[in-house]
Design a protein around this motif. Sequence first.
Motif, short mmCIF file in Angstrom:
data_model
loop_
_atom_site.label_atom_id
_atom_site.label_comp_id
_atom_site.label_asym_id
_atom_site.label_seq_id
_atom_site.Cartn_x
_atom_site.Cartn_y
_atom_site.Cartn_z
N THR A 7 15.11 -3.72 -3.00
CA THR A 7 14.56 -5.16 -3.50
C THR A 7 14.42 -5.25 -5.03
O THR A 7 13.94 -4.12 -5.85
CB THR A 7 13.09 -5.62 -2.93
OG1 THR A 7 12.60 -6.83 -3.56
CG2 THR A 7 11.93 -4.65 -3.16
N SER A 8 14.89 -6.29 -5.80
CA SER A 8 14.73 -6.51 -7.14
C SER A 8 14.46 -8.07 -7.38
O SER A 8 14.50 -8.68 -6.26
CB SER A 8 15.82 -6.02 -7.80
OG SER A 8 17.03 -6.63 -7.53
N SER A 9 14.46 -8.38 -8.45
CA SER A 9 14.35 -9.74 -8.69
C SER A 9 15.50 -10.92 -8.15
O SER A 9 15.28 -11.96 -7.97
CB SER A 9 13.94 -10.00 -10.28
OG SER A 9 15.02 -9.55 -11.01
N ASP A 10 16.68 -10.08 -8.03
CA ASP A 10 17.92 -10.81 -7.87
C ASP A 10 18.52 -10.34 -6.63
O ASP A 10 19.44 -10.89 -6.39
CB ASP A 10 18.79 -11.06 -9.08
CG ASP A 10 19.29 -9.72 -9.51
OD1 ASP A 10 18.72 -8.63 -9.08
OD2 ASP A 10 20.01 -9.62 -10.31
N PHE A 47 6.78 7.88 -4.04
CA PHE A 47 7.53 8.55 -5.01
C PHE A 47 8.00 7.66 -5.89
O PHE A 47 8.53 6.35 -5.68
CB PHE A 47 8.54 9.41 -4.23
CG PHE A 47 7.98 10.37 -3.54
CD1 PHE A 47 7.86 12.00 -3.92
CD2 PHE A 47 7.82 10.37 -2.18
CE1 PHE A 47 7.47 12.71 -3.21
CE2 PHE A 47 7.40 11.10 -1.29
CZ PHE A 47 7.30 12.49 -1.78
N LEU A 48 8.18 7.95 -7.28
CA LEU A 48 8.93 6.88 -8.23
C LEU A 48 9.89 8.07 -8.77
O LEU A 48 9.78 9.07 -9.13
CB LEU A 48 8.06 6.89 -9.37
CG LEU A 48 8.59 5.93 -10.56
CD1 LEU A 48 9.43 4.65 -10.11
CD2 LEU A 48 7.75 5.69 -11.80
N ILE A 77 9.77 5.13 -1.39
CA ILE A 77 10.54 5.50 -2.64
C ILE A 77 10.76 4.41 -3.83
O ILE A 77 11.82 3.64 -3.40
CB ILE A 77 11.69 6.50 -2.08
CG1 ILE A 77 11.40 7.45 -1.28
CG2 ILE A 77 12.20 6.93 -3.29
CD1 ILE A 77 12.42 8.34 -0.81
N PHE A 78 9.84 4.29 -4.62
CA PHE A 78 10.39 3.45 -5.60
C PHE A 78 11.61 4.20 -6.52
O PHE A 78 11.28 5.45 -6.90
CB PHE A 78 9.23 3.20 -6.51
CG PHE A 78 8.03 2.64 -5.72
CD1 PHE A 78 8.13 1.32 -5.31
CD2 PHE A 78 7.03 3.22 -5.57
CE1 PHE A 78 6.92 0.51 -4.84
CE2 PHE A 78 5.82 2.70 -4.97
CZ PHE A 78 5.96 1.30 -4.44
N VAL A 104 12.83 -0.73 -8.28
CA VAL A 104 11.92 -1.08 -9.42
C VAL A 104 12.84 -1.18 -10.93
O VAL A 104 11.93 -0.82 -11.91
CB VAL A 104 10.93 -0.33 -9.52
CG1 VAL A 104 10.04 -0.47 -8.13
CG2 VAL A 104 11.27 1.31 -9.69
N ASP A 105 13.88 -1.59 -10.89
CA ASP A 105 14.68 -1.79 -12.26
C ASP A 105 14.05 -2.70 -13.06
O ASP A 105 13.89 -2.28 -14.21
CB ASP A 105 16.17 -2.25 -11.92
CG ASP A 105 17.22 -1.24 -11.11
OD1 ASP A 105 16.87 -0.03 -11.53
OD2 ASP A 105 18.33 -1.61 -10.80
#
Length: 303
Positions: A7-10, A47-48, A77-78, A104-105
């Motif tokens: 998932t991301s904003s776009d 995790f990140l 996992i982020f 999480v870009d």
Amino acid sequence: MIIFVFTSSDKQFFWNEHTLCKPKPERISQISTWNPTANARKTAIAFLYSDQVQKLVPKISVLDIQFLDNLSADIVIFHTDYPAKAHMQAIASVTKRQVIFYNVDDAFTSFPKGFDPYLEEPNWMKRGKWNYQHMCRFWFKLIMDIPLVLEYKYVMRLDDDSKIIGAWDNIFDLMGKRNAVYFGNVEEADSENGLPGLMKLKTFTINYTESYQVIPKNPKRLIRAFDIPNHIRLYNTNFDVIKVDFFRRSEIRHWTDAVDATHGIFKYRWGDHVLRYLTTALFATPVEVLLRTDFNLPYCHPC
């Protein structure tokens, strides 16, 4: 069932480990609330990671055996960018837990309002000009705004160079029984000599409590935070556990936003570990904070 969520904003989609096909578009808007199992969305081990995710296999492979929670905690996992399918499958092959990948870009491209990353220079760098500071800001502030996280009661953080060793009881249950809001790691300290500008955080904290008439819930811990000259104490956050609704309380969000507005995380590398120590000193009573060392839980870092 293991679900891979991106998932991301776009851009959002997820994979089912059995079908490995894209879902219908209408499912995309429901990803953050989708609950495929009765135990889902209660607890998570997070995790990140910004590298090839299959490198996490040694850390994740031990969790089913050594963390005794009946496999109820999801693995989240982020990550930045998008992992290769083979790397995702490598993770899936070593655990029976639900695995969620969450992009999480946006967290690693955003800065506090008024901060110019081109005009400023960090006083400490690792893996890029601002990457470490982005990591600190993510764990301190931005994670609390992720819709997926809001569906969990507790989230355990493990860094990529951390590993549970030996058998651990279900510390999520332990926190629930003791009404704890934070499970911390070993106590250490950062110094002004290594991080010029660190002690500005002491001044800010004192001014904040006076300006907003904050009565610390653990005044002894707050005093201890600054009891070494030119140092501030911290909880080493390569492992910790947060109770999500506690850290989303309005008074804590106000403090978090105020810290963020100073730009201290980026200018002086005020770490999430120091900020976590101060947050619990201000807003958590002594009995609401548990420490790994008090329960003899074996742990490896770095490993």
